[in-house]
Design an enzyme around this catalytic site. Sequence first.
Site, PDB file in Angstrom:
ATOM      1  N   GLY A   1       0.815  -1.244   0.016  1.00 19.89           N
ATOM      2  CA  GLY A   1       0.031  -0.045  -0.122  1.00 19.89           C
ATOM      3  C   GLY A   1       0.772   1.269   0.183  1.00 19.89           C
ATOM      4  O   GLY A   1       0.733   2.300   0.789  1.00 19.89           O
ATOM      5  N   SER A  53       1.424   3.217  -2.469  1.00 20.70           N
ATOM      6  CA  SER A  53       1.261   4.341  -3.380  1.00 20.70           C
ATOM      7  C   SER A  53       0.631   5.700  -2.856  1.00 20.70           C
ATOM      8  O   SER A  53       0.394   6.614  -3.537  1.00 20.70           O
ATOM      9  CB  SER A  53       0.357   3.723  -4.700  1.00 20.70           C
ATOM     10  OG  SER A  53      -0.733   3.434  -4.144  1.00 20.70           O
ATOM     11  N   SER A  72      -2.206  -1.942  12.120  1.00 18.45           N
ATOM     12  CA  SER A  72      -3.506  -2.134  12.698  1.00 18.45           C
ATOM     13  C   SER A  72      -4.081  -0.745  12.717  1.00 18.45           C
ATOM     14  O   SER A  72      -4.294  -0.012  11.710  1.00 18.45           O
ATOM     15  CB  SER A  72      -3.529  -2.805  13.779  1.00 18.45           C
ATOM     16  OG  SER A  72      -4.844  -2.953  14.495  1.00 18.45           O
ATOM     17  N   TYR A 106     -14.786  -3.079   9.215  1.00 20.77           N
ATOM     18  CA  TYR A 106     -13.367  -2.537   9.366  1.00 20.77           C
ATOM     19  C   TYR A 106     -12.796  -2.854  10.651  1.00 20.77           C
ATOM     20  O   TYR A 106     -11.508  -3.254  10.653  1.00 20.77           O
ATOM     21  CB  TYR A 106     -13.176  -0.981   8.871  1.00 20.77           C
ATOM     22  CG  TYR A 106     -11.867  -0.386   9.235  1.00 20.77           C
ATOM     23  CD1 TYR A 106     -10.945  -0.473   8.232  1.00 20.77           C
ATOM     24  CD2 TYR A 106     -11.674   0.588  10.346  1.00 20.77           C
ATOM     25  CE1 TYR A 106      -9.590  -0.136   8.298  1.00 20.77           C
ATOM     26  CE2 TYR A 106     -10.272   0.982  10.460  1.00 20.77           C
ATOM     27  CZ  TYR A 106      -9.289   0.676   9.409  1.00 20.77           C
ATOM     28  OH  TYR A 106      -7.910   1.217   9.734  1.00 20.77           O
ATOM     29  N   SER A 107     -13.368  -2.472  11.570  1.00 22.66           N
ATOM     30  CA  SER A 107     -12.781  -2.784  13.185  1.00 22.66           C
ATOM     31  C   SER A 107     -12.673  -4.249  13.195  1.00 22.66           C
ATOM     32  O   SER A 107     -11.572  -4.524  13.635  1.00 22.66           O
ATOM     33  CB  SER A 107     -13.888  -2.085  14.027  1.00 22.66           C
ATOM     34  OG  SER A 107     -13.815  -1.040  14.502  1.00 22.66           O
ATOM     35  N   ALA A 108     -13.595  -4.891  12.755  1.00 25.16           N
ATOM     36  CA  ALA A 108     -13.492  -6.563  13.061  1.00 25.16           C
ATOM     37  C   ALA A 108     -12.100  -6.956  12.210  1.00 25.16           C
ATOM     38  O   ALA A 108     -11.355  -7.834  12.628  1.00 25.16           O
ATOM     39  CB  ALA A 108     -14.621  -7.082  12.315  1.00 25.16           C
ATOM     40  N   SER A 109     -11.814  -6.455  11.097  1.00 29.68           N
ATOM     41  CA  SER A 109     -10.506  -7.126  10.359  1.00 29.68           C
ATOM     42  C   SER A 109      -9.501  -6.431  11.054  1.00 29.68           C
ATOM     43  O   SER A 109      -8.472  -7.260  11.066  1.00 29.68           O
ATOM     44  CB  SER A 109     -10.453  -6.359   9.011  1.00 29.68           C
ATOM     45  OG  SER A 109     -10.284  -5.050   9.018  1.00 29.68           O
ATOM     46  N   LYS A 110      -9.511  -5.307  11.735  1.00 29.10           N
ATOM     47  CA  LYS A 110      -8.181  -4.853  12.577  1.00 29.10           C
ATOM     48  C   LYS A 110      -8.203  -5.771  13.967  1.00 29.10           C
ATOM     49  O   LYS A 110      -7.017  -5.858  14.381  1.00 29.10           O
ATOM     50  CB  LYS A 110      -8.349  -3.343  12.858  1.00 29.10           C
ATOM     51  CG  LYS A 110      -8.205  -2.549  11.475  1.00 29.10           C
ATOM     52  CD  LYS A 110      -6.769  -2.871  10.759  1.00 29.10           C
ATOM     53  CE  LYS A 110      -6.639  -1.760   9.537  1.00 29.10           C
ATOM     54  NZ  LYS A 110      -5.542  -2.010   8.829  1.00 29.10           N
ATOM     55  N   THR A 136      -4.835  11.270   5.104  1.00 25.74           N
ATOM     56  CA  THR A 136      -4.225  10.475   3.983  1.00 25.74           C
ATOM     57  C   THR A 136      -5.575  10.390   2.995  1.00 25.74           C
ATOM     58  O   THR A 136      -6.481  11.140   3.284  1.00 25.74           O
ATOM     59  CB  THR A 136      -3.971   8.860   4.314  1.00 25.74           C
ATOM     60  OG1 THR A 136      -5.251   8.290   4.566  1.00 25.74           O
ATOM     61  CG2 THR A 136      -2.951   8.851   5.520  1.00 25.74           C
TER      62      THR A 136
HETATM   63  N1  LIG Z   1      -5.590   7.012   7.694  1.00 23.30           N
HETATM   64  C1  LIG Z   1      -5.984   6.799   8.945  1.00 23.30           C
HETATM   65  O1  LIG Z   1      -6.625   7.523   9.644  1.00 23.30           O
HETATM   66  C2  LIG Z   1      -5.422   5.366   9.340  1.00 23.30           C
HETATM   67  C3  LIG Z   1      -5.767   5.100  10.863  1.00 23.30           C
HETATM   68  C4  LIG Z   1      -5.670   3.761  11.276  1.00 23.30           C
HETATM   69  C5  LIG Z   1      -4.836   2.880  10.602  1.00 23.30           C
HETATM   70  N2  LIG Z   1      -5.053   3.058   9.116  1.00 23.30           N
HETATM   71  C6  LIG Z   1      -4.362   2.067   8.095  1.00 23.30           C
HETATM   72  O2  LIG Z   1      -3.296   2.250   7.535  1.00 23.30           O
HETATM   73  C7  LIG Z   1      -3.046   1.531   6.499  1.00 23.30           C
HETATM   74  C8  LIG Z   1      -2.903   2.889   5.316  1.00 23.30           C
HETATM   75  O3  LIG Z   1      -4.067   3.365   5.269  1.00 23.30           O
HETATM   76  P1  LIG Z   1      -3.946   5.078   4.455  1.00 23.30           P
HETATM   77  O4  LIG Z   1      -5.013   5.749   5.330  1.00 23.30           O
HETATM   78  O5  LIG Z   1      -2.647   5.320   4.132  1.00 23.30           O
HETATM   79  O6  LIG Z   1      -4.942   4.614   3.034  1.00 23.30           O
HETATM   80  P2  LIG Z   1      -4.834   5.344   1.659  1.00 23.30           P
HETATM   81  O7  LIG Z   1      -4.197   6.636   1.627  1.00 23.30           O
HETATM   82  O8  LIG Z   1      -6.241   4.898   1.087  1.00 23.30           O
HETATM   83  O9  LIG Z   1      -3.837   4.507   0.971  1.00 23.30           O
HETATM   84  C9  LIG Z   1      -4.276   2.994   0.832  1.00 23.30           C
HETATM   85  C10 LIG Z   1      -3.096   2.306   0.066  1.00 23.30           C
HETATM   86  O10 LIG Z   1      -3.324   0.818   0.064  1.00 23.30           O
HETATM   87  C11 LIG Z   1      -3.058   0.343  -1.282  1.00 23.30           C
HETATM   88  N3  LIG Z   1      -4.268  -0.613  -1.390  1.00 23.30           N
HETATM   89  C12 LIG Z   1      -5.417  -0.883  -1.176  1.00 23.30           C
HETATM   90  N4  LIG Z   1      -5.739  -2.287  -1.599  1.00 23.30           N
HETATM   91  C13 LIG Z   1      -4.787  -2.840  -2.126  1.00 23.30           C
HETATM   92  C14 LIG Z   1      -4.619  -4.206  -2.231  1.00 23.30           C
HETATM   93  N5  LIG Z   1      -5.421  -5.028  -2.400  1.00 23.30           N
HETATM   94  N6  LIG Z   1      -3.424  -4.569  -2.669  1.00 23.30           N
HETATM   95  C15 LIG Z   1      -2.219  -3.959  -2.628  1.00 23.30           C
HETATM   96  N7  LIG Z   1      -2.295  -2.295  -2.151  1.00 23.30           N
HETATM   97  C16 LIG Z   1      -3.702  -1.946  -1.919  1.00 23.30           C
HETATM   98  C17 LIG Z   1      -3.432   1.663  -2.137  1.00 23.30           C
HETATM   99  O11 LIG Z   1      -2.923   1.583  -3.314  1.00 23.30           O
HETATM  100  P3  LIG Z   1      -3.671   1.126  -4.756  1.00 23.30           P
HETATM  101  O12 LIG Z   1      -5.218   1.692  -4.892  1.00 23.30           O
HETATM  102  O13 LIG Z   1      -2.917   1.503  -5.944  1.00 23.30           O
HETATM  103  O14 LIG Z   1      -3.584  -0.401  -4.529  1.00 23.30           O
HETATM  104  C18 LIG Z   1      -2.623   2.702  -1.261  1.00 23.30           C
HETATM  105  O15 LIG Z   1      -1.520   2.626  -1.556  1.00 23.30           O
HETATM  106  C19 LIG Z   1      -4.561   1.096   6.385  1.00 23.30           C
HETATM  107  O16 LIG Z   1      -4.129  -0.492   6.588  1.00 23.30           O
HETATM  108  C20 LIG Z   1      -5.308   1.522   7.135  1.00 23.30           C
HETATM  109  O17 LIG Z   1      -6.381   0.696   7.700  1.00 23.30           O
HETATM  110  C21 LIG Z   1      -5.106   4.387   8.515  1.00 23.30           C
END
Ligand SMILES: NC(=O)c1ccc[n+]([C@@H]2O[C@H](COP(=O)([O-])OP(=O)(O)OC[C@H]3O[C@@H](n4cnc5c(N)ncnc54)[C@H](OP(=O)(O)O)[C@@H]3O)[C@@H](O)[C@H]2O)c1
Length: 269
Positions: A11, A13, A127, A141-145, A176
């Site tokens: 992830g 990108s 997570s 989503y919560s369940a997956s984490k 993000t």
């Molecule tokens: N932002 C928050 O507030 C927050 C808080 C707690 C936890 N998190 C966790 O942090 C992680 C990243 O979240 P983010 O907020 O940075 O999200 P994001 O900005 O939406 O970025 C998600 C990234 O995951 C990639 N992705 C999605 N599905 C994929 C797949 N099947 N295979 C490979 N890559 C995939 C996307 O790229 P492509 O679309 O090019 O595949 C993108 O690079 C997640 O696990 C999220 O649950 C985020």
Amino acid sequence: MSGQKVILVTGASAGIGEACARLLHEQGNIVYGASRNPGPAAWKTLALDVTSDEAVARGVAQILAEQGRVDVVVNNAGLVFAGSVEDTSMEEAKAQFETNFFGVMRVSKAVLPSMRLRKTGLIVNVSSLAGLLGLPFQGLYSASKFALEGLTESMRPEVAGFGVEVVLLEPGDIATSVVANRIRVAASGAGSVYRDNFEKVVALFEKEETHGAAPAVVARRVARLIETSKPAVRYTTGPMAQRFLTALKPFFPSRLFERCLTIYYGIKG
Ligand SMILES: NC(=O)c1ccc[n+]([C@@H]2O[C@H](COP(=O)([O-])OP(=O)(O)OC[C@H]3O[C@@H](n4cnc5c(N)ncnc54)[C@H](OP(=O)(O)O)[C@@H]3O)[C@@H](O)[C@H]2O)c1
């Protein structure tokens, strides 16, 4: 772990993954940033969908062929389905788990044999505070984490004897693309009995994410973790108030804590 490391970030990108890939690359490591649709980057990129057995096997094999090892994996790829549990179809629920839970398991299984053989390795599972606290209208989503939390706790003693560490990283709200990428379940629109509460809660999620911590905060936490010789099971990161309130959960009577959350989210009966 010191010196130049070979690091796979899934992830990478956008958002947290991109910030991790950038910082770890700037620190002199060999970084492979994986995502379904990678764009140009200063680090090495891999087109790798974590929901595909074949793509994960091919991606990890490529890194091993080119570098001979994978020192660190940051299992970060994730997405968010939003909707009440009742409005969520079984297909949507399975799709949530396929990326956030089975994706992590798939990538971890692919790198573990080489890590075990070399008797060293670090797997960082991204997570969320939502893996400690069930969020209304993001139940799947919560369940997956929560599931990821259990998987990680279970794996740690299994692989420790092979020199492999597995760690949970639990961010609060981070600014993000999560707001733009959130998937509203199909039945959450007009006609849903949950619609008013759902819209209110999602608007609050979006506001908090938009004003959340910078992804670089999480990247710095990951960089420090990589240098930690005996990492703890879990690390929270991001906004201090959210981390503090989540840490209070076990000390509150459960219905009182739940009542506070309900009031905070403005959920009406
Ligand atoms: N932002 C928050 O507030 C927050 C808080 C707690 C936890 N998190 C966790 O942090 C992680 C990243 O979240 P983010 O907020 O940075 O999200 P994001 O900005 O939406 O970025 C998600 C990234 O995951 C990639 N992705 C999605 N599905 C994929 C797949 N099947 N295979 C490979 N890559 C995939 C996307 O790229 P492509 O679309 O090019 O595949 C993108 O690079 C997640 O696990 C999220 O649950 C985020």
